[in-house]
Design a protein around this motif. Structure first.
Motif, short mmCIF file in Angstrom:
data_model
loop_
_atom_site.label_atom_id
_atom_site.label_comp_id
_atom_site.label_asym_id
_atom_site.label_seq_id
_atom_site.Cartn_x
_atom_site.Cartn_y
_atom_site.Cartn_z
N ALA A 51 41.11 26.43 40.78
CA ALA A 51 40.58 25.44 39.83
C ALA A 51 40.54 24.06 40.45
CB ALA A 51 41.42 25.44 38.56
N CYS A 52 41.51 23.76 41.29
CA CYS A 52 41.51 22.47 41.99
C CYS A 52 40.27 22.36 42.87
CB CYS A 52 42.79 22.33 42.82
SG CYS A 52 42.87 20.86 43.85
N LEU A 53 39.94 23.43 43.58
CA LEU A 53 38.73 23.43 44.41
C LEU A 53 37.47 23.36 43.55
CD1 LEU A 53 39.79 26.14 47.01
CD2 LEU A 53 39.59 23.67 47.42
N ASN A 59 40.39 15.15 47.52
CA ASN A 59 40.64 13.87 48.18
C ASN A 59 42.13 13.74 48.51
OD1 ASN A 59 37.92 13.12 47.87
ND2 ASN A 59 38.31 12.37 45.80
N TYR A 60 42.49 12.62 49.13
CA TYR A 60 43.89 12.34 49.39
C TYR A 60 44.67 12.31 48.09
CZ TYR A 60 42.69 10.62 54.11
OH TYR A 60 42.27 10.51 55.40
N THR A 61 45.93 12.73 48.17
CA THR A 61 46.87 12.47 47.09
C THR A 61 47.84 11.38 47.57
OG1 THR A 61 48.63 14.00 47.75
CG2 THR A 61 46.76 14.94 46.54
N PRO A 62 48.70 10.87 46.70
CA PRO A 62 49.75 9.97 47.19
C PRO A 62 50.56 10.64 48.30
CG PRO A 62 49.66 9.93 44.80
CD PRO A 62 48.74 11.03 45.23
N GLY A 241 51.78 31.16 53.07
CA GLY A 241 50.57 30.62 53.69
C GLY A 241 50.07 29.33 53.05
N LEU A 242 50.55 28.99 51.87
CA LEU A 242 50.11 27.74 51.24
C LEU A 242 50.85 26.53 51.78
CD1 LEU A 242 49.47 28.58 47.47
CD2 LEU A 242 47.89 28.53 49.41
N ARG A 243 51.98 26.75 52.47
CA ARG A 243 52.72 25.67 53.12
C ARG A 243 53.06 24.57 52.11
NH1 ARG A 243 55.07 27.97 55.30
NH2 ARG A 243 55.87 26.32 56.62
N SER A 270 45.60 19.33 48.35
CA SER A 270 45.60 19.35 46.88
C SER A 270 45.69 20.75 46.28
CB SER A 270 44.35 18.65 46.35
OG SER A 270 44.26 17.34 46.81
N PRO A 271 44.93 21.75 46.75
CA PRO A 271 45.03 23.08 46.13
C PRO A 271 46.43 23.67 46.20
CG PRO A 271 43.03 22.92 47.44
CD PRO A 271 43.85 21.70 47.75
#
Length: 385
Positions: A51-53, A59-62, A241-243, A270-271
């Motif tokens: 959903a994020c994708l 974009n960048y996050t903090p 794998g999502l690290r 972000s994802p």
């Protein structure tokens, strides 16, 4: 061509990867050498990342991560450790390994010494060496159930010692630090003015004993607190794998943390952050199912080892068994695991991957299918005496 830096040339081969990659190249091998959870990731976690994708939120996050995820990590840590932590102290990191590198980057100058367990996870030494620090191994002896002793650690402290690494539940041992010992280790760090990095990757998986975080005994006064806590969702939710993980810092270091995070990775994808948020705040069936599976595998593996006369350390946490194969390894367990893979089609991590005290021992991963685990252990040679 120019030479690589000396500290890079001296980084040793990771013996866990060495044997595991050999096993992956071996048709039909039973791979018991790597800690990779084997369950499907719950759908609600995957959908949160997708959903994020779909929103094109790419974009960048903090630097420190999205606020909701920092709050979720803080809430979970407080609930599981009876230790309230403000979200401002939580930094979302690119997996536990990046969190360890982050903490060491903050704390170690060239030539500083860092106390690491022997046996202990290999990257403790690898990462500190890459930062031009000096890893000093404190012993965990079989005759003391592989538990650290204050006197052993204190005898290694010098004016150059800056950091003490603790790991509970332990990889590779499955050992868990009790409350009184943990309190004493924090007191030791206070006496000698040391930082503590507490690697708590497996905090969700303990068996009949509680997980005790050193942060419970840390000061909450800026300038006096000394514990950094490294967390990950790789093991808890199978998100290797999502690290994605978190580093919880002592109060008062927020700006310093931002500066260093920017220099290392800027921010986490972000994802992965939204998937992690769904994992922490959604249904927890995965964790309870994984806990029951690892415990059942521990018990089944223990029964096989007992039937074959092979000594082992009873695992109180994580998802590994630490077994003594000195009756067959001939003083070179690294070579023996390679021969055993070739001859029997089963891979174990050699104890020397984790330090010199691991000679003659193997680490057995309990996270796969019980049928493969029992079959693989059943191929070990019987210990006759």
């Amino acid at each position: 061509m120019p030479e690589l830096a000396a500290h890079v040339r001296d980084v040793p081969v990771n013996q866990i990867r060495e044997i595991t990659e050999a096993a992956w190249r071996t048709p039909g091998a039973i791979v018991l050498s790597i800690g990779e959870p084997g369950f499907a990731v719950p759908r609600h976690i995957l959908e949160a990342g997708m959903a994020c994708l779909d929103r094109d939120e790419t974009n960048y996050t903090p630097n420190a991560g999205i606020p909701a995820l920092r709050q979720a990590f803080a809430a979970r840590f407080g609930e599981h450790n009876a230790t309230p932590v403000g979200a401002e102290r939580v930094y979302v990191v690119d997996g536990a390994q990046q969190g360890l590198h982050f903490a060491m980057s903050l704390l170690l100058s060239p030539g500083d010494e860092i106390l690491i367990p022997n046996p202990g996870y290999p990257t403790f030494a690898m990462t500190s060496s890459l930062l031009h620090a000096v890893p000093v191994r404190y012993p965990l002896y079989p005759e003391h159930d592989f538990q650290p002793r204050i006197a052993d650690i204190e005898g290694l402290i010098t004016p150059r010692t800056k950091v003490l690494i603790l790991n509970s539940p332990s990889n590779p041992l499955g050992a868990v630090l009790g409350e009184e010992l943990t309190r004493s280790l924090v007191a030791l760090a206070v006496r000698h003015d040391l930082w503590i990095i507490s690697d708590e990757c497996y905090e969700a998986f303990t068996y009949d004993v509680p997980h005790v975080s050193p942060a419970r005994f840390d000061s909450d006064v800026p300038g006096e607190a000394r514990v950094f806590t490294s967390l990950t969702l790789s093991k808890t939710y199978g998100l290797t794998g999502l690290r994605i993980g978190a580093l919880i810092c002592p109060p008062g270091l927020e700006q310093r943390m931002n500066n260093v995070m920017e220099a290392i990775v800027s921010c986490v994808a972000s994802p992965s952050q939204y998937a992690a948020l769904a994992a922490l705040t959604g249904p927890q069936d995965y964790v309870s199912h994984a806990h029951a599976h690892y415990r059942a595998n521990r018990d089944a593996a223990s029964a096989v080892l007992e039937s074959r006369g092979i000594p082992f350390l009873t695992a109180q946490g994580a998802f590994y068994l630490w077994a003594d194969v000195s009756h067959v390894s001939g003083g070179d367990v690294r070579s023996w695991v390679r021969r055993f893979l070739a001859d029997s089609g089963v891979s174990f991590a050699p104890g020397t991957a984790f330090g010199s005290i691991g000679e003659g021992w193997i680490r057995i991963a309990l996270c796969g299918s019980q049928a493969d685990l029992v079959e693989g252990l059943g191929r070990l040679p019987v210990r006759l005496s």
